[in-house]
Design an enzyme around this catalytic site. Structure first.
Site, PDB file in Angstrom:
ATOM      1  N   GLY A 185     -11.777   2.355   4.484  1.00 38.64           N
ATOM      2  CA  GLY A 185     -10.830   1.528   3.750  1.00 38.64           C
ATOM      3  C   GLY A 185      -9.982   2.311   2.767  1.00 38.64           C
ATOM      4  O   GLY A 185     -10.183   3.510   2.529  1.00 38.64           O
ATOM      5  N   HIS A 186      -9.029   1.594   2.169  1.00 40.79           N
ATOM      6  CA  HIS A 186      -8.077   2.252   1.275  1.00 40.79           C
ATOM      7  C   HIS A 186      -8.753   2.784   0.016  1.00 40.79           C
ATOM      8  O   HIS A 186      -9.707   2.230  -0.490  1.00 40.79           O
ATOM      9  CB  HIS A 186      -6.910   1.316   0.928  1.00 40.79           C
ATOM     10  CG  HIS A 186      -7.299   0.049   0.242  1.00 40.79           C
ATOM     11  ND1 HIS A 186      -6.376  -0.889  -0.149  1.00 40.79           N
ATOM     12  CD2 HIS A 186      -8.492  -0.462  -0.127  1.00 40.79           C
ATOM     13  CE1 HIS A 186      -6.981  -1.896  -0.726  1.00 40.79           C
ATOM     14  NE2 HIS A 186      -8.267  -1.657  -0.721  1.00 40.79           N
ATOM     15  N   ASN A 187      -8.225   3.907  -0.451  1.00 41.46           N
ATOM     16  CA  ASN A 187      -8.664   4.562  -1.685  1.00 41.46           C
ATOM     17  C   ASN A 187     -10.074   5.140  -1.617  1.00 41.46           C
ATOM     18  O   ASN A 187     -10.640   5.498  -2.644  1.00 41.46           O
ATOM     19  CB  ASN A 187      -8.568   3.612  -2.888  1.00 41.46           C
ATOM     20  CG  ASN A 187      -7.166   3.112  -3.117  1.00 41.46           C
ATOM     21  OD1 ASN A 187      -6.867   1.954  -2.826  1.00 41.46           O
ATOM     22  ND2 ASN A 187      -6.282   3.966  -3.595  1.00 41.46           N
ATOM     23  N   SER A 246     -12.146   1.865  -1.878  1.00 44.73           N
ATOM     24  CA  SER A 246     -12.466   2.451  -3.184  1.00 44.73           C
ATOM     25  C   SER A 246     -13.907   2.924  -3.295  1.00 44.73           C
ATOM     26  O   SER A 246     -14.473   2.959  -4.387  1.00 44.73           O
ATOM     27  CB  SER A 246     -12.141   1.455  -4.307  1.00 44.73           C
ATOM     28  OG  SER A 246     -10.771   1.119  -4.304  1.00 44.73           O
ATOM     29  N   GLN A 251       0.861  -1.180   0.000  1.00 45.80           N
ATOM     30  CA  GLN A 251       0.000   0.000   0.000  1.00 45.80           C
ATOM     31  C   GLN A 251       0.899   1.232   0.000  1.00 45.80           C
ATOM     32  O   GLN A 251       1.392   1.660   1.039  1.00 45.80           O
ATOM     33  CB  GLN A 251      -0.914  -0.021   1.218  1.00 45.80           C
ATOM     34  CG  GLN A 251      -1.716  -1.307   1.381  1.00 45.80           C
ATOM     35  CD  GLN A 251      -2.771  -1.476   0.303  1.00 45.80           C
ATOM     36  OE1 GLN A 251      -3.721  -0.701   0.217  1.00 45.80           O
ATOM     37  NE2 GLN A 251      -2.612  -2.492  -0.536  1.00 45.80           N
TER      38      GLN A 251
END
Length: 370
Positions: free
Chosen positions: A251-253, A271, A210
């Site tokens: 969460g990521h993004n 995302s 990441q």
């Protein structure tokens, strides 16, 4: 420190109705306030409490003031939004009462020589600031805060004890992060690398590095023990004036639009894009790779599995009911397939009767005429 009502109005606006020289030094609820305290009415269902309160003054809007049976011997500050007015006054009282932190670095802190620390910053006990980090003017880092390498903390921000901000993150001005929150931990990214089926299956999950960061704009507030994961390649983005409660997972993004509020225990998978001015209720779960339009409201405990592209209120949670009623509903739900089949059979039977003797007689009559 106490202020007259005129002092308060000069600073925050509004109109005094009653004695402008009345002094108040703190705030309290309508049913508990004393003569030296300021109360507020935000919900008209509590209007009766205004007529019995002992408060020195009440923040109220013009419509509710007009509905009062009596204003005798009472003082008011009239404002269109008493709740927001109360919040601003309360912040002023708190700021004046709070002890002033002394700028400087506590002797137990660990500061990398390449880090840049503003002279006005307050660095508390056992804080760690890694290489290349930049700490802006009037920033306050409380005990045990960890700032990763290359991270930037904007002016007037306050990070409470035990906050961890990983490497390469950016926090804007006036950001508040409460105790135990983690900014920039690895996103949940693993690629499957398995072959075979069942007991013969071999392989493993491969961790996806990441390498993005987290970018948090100005005036954001993040609750205790909330986690915001770093992006896989690009940054996870929190826009200006977002307010996030305790125990939220982002969460990521993800991208969270400006002025959105997210209540406690919500979980937002990677995302996902949430628009501006949205309201996400407590314990809401949002699947990954979906989009919420601006001005979307999702009520508590709802699950969002697809994009919501129109503004409005969305609900999927089942409200609490009496236990016996819930058991009846659950029994019906378990048998819903059978009920559907019975209804379909009845519909088919009814359609057959319509196509039966009467229809045949009509057909025969038409044939005779021919």
């Amino acid at each position: 420190m106490a202020f007259t009502l005129e002092d308060i109005v000069q600073r925050f606006g509004g109109e005094v109705v009653g004695n402008g020289s009345q002094r108040v030094g703190s705030l309290a609820p309508l049913d508990q306030a004393g003569p030296d305290q300021l109360a507020f009415l935000a919900n008209p269902k509590y209007l009766s409490q205004v007529e019995t309160t002992r408060a020195g003054a009440v923040l109220i809007n013009a419509e509710d003031l007009a509905r009062l049976a009596s204003r005798e011997s009472r003082n008011f500050i009239v404002t269109p939004n008493p709740y927001a007015y109360f919040a601003r006054v309360a912040q002023t009282f708190i700021d004046l009462a709070a002890p002033k932190a002394v700028p400087g670095v506590h002797p137990s802190a660990t500061i990398d020589p390449s880090a840049q620390i503003a002279a006005s910053a307050v660095i508390g006990p056992h804080v760690t600031v890694e290489a290349g980090a930049v700490i802006g003017e009037n920033v306050r880092l409380d005990a045990n805060v960890v700032i990763g390498r290359g991270t930037r903390i904007g002016a007037d921000s306050h990070l409470y004890p035990n906050v961890a901000v990983y490497y390469g993150c950016k926090l804007g001005e006036r950001v508040i992060v409460h105790a135990g929150a983690v900014i920039g931990s690895d996103g949940f990214g693993f690629a499957p690398d398995f072959v075979g089926e069942g007991d013969a299956r071999t392989g493993s999950w491969v961790k996806i590095p990441q390498v993005g960061g987290v970018s948090i704009a100005a005036d954001v507030e993040i609750g205790a023990n909330t986690t915001i994961d770093r992006g896989a390649m690009a940054d996870t983005i929190i826009e200006e004036c977002v307010k996030i409660d305790n125990l939220v997972q982002i969460g990521h993004n993800c991208k969270v639009g400006a002025y959105t509020v997210i209540a406690g225990c919500a979980g937002i998978a990677g995302s996902t894009t949430i628009g501006r001015h949205c309201m996400i209720g407590g314990a809401v779960g949002i699947a990954g790779h979906v989009t919420l339009a601006d001005y979307v409201i999702v009520t508590a405990k709802s699950g969002v599995s697809k994009s919501l592209l129109k503004p409005g209120m969305y609900t999927s949670a089942f409200p609490a009911v009496n236990h016996a009623d819930w058991n009846k509903s659950a029994a019906l739900l378990r048998n819903i397939d059978k009920l559907r089949d019975r209804i379909k059979a009845l519909e088919n039977a009814a359609a057959g009767r319509q196509d039966g003797p009467a229809a045949n007689a009509a057909s025969s009559s038409a044939g005779d005429k021919a």
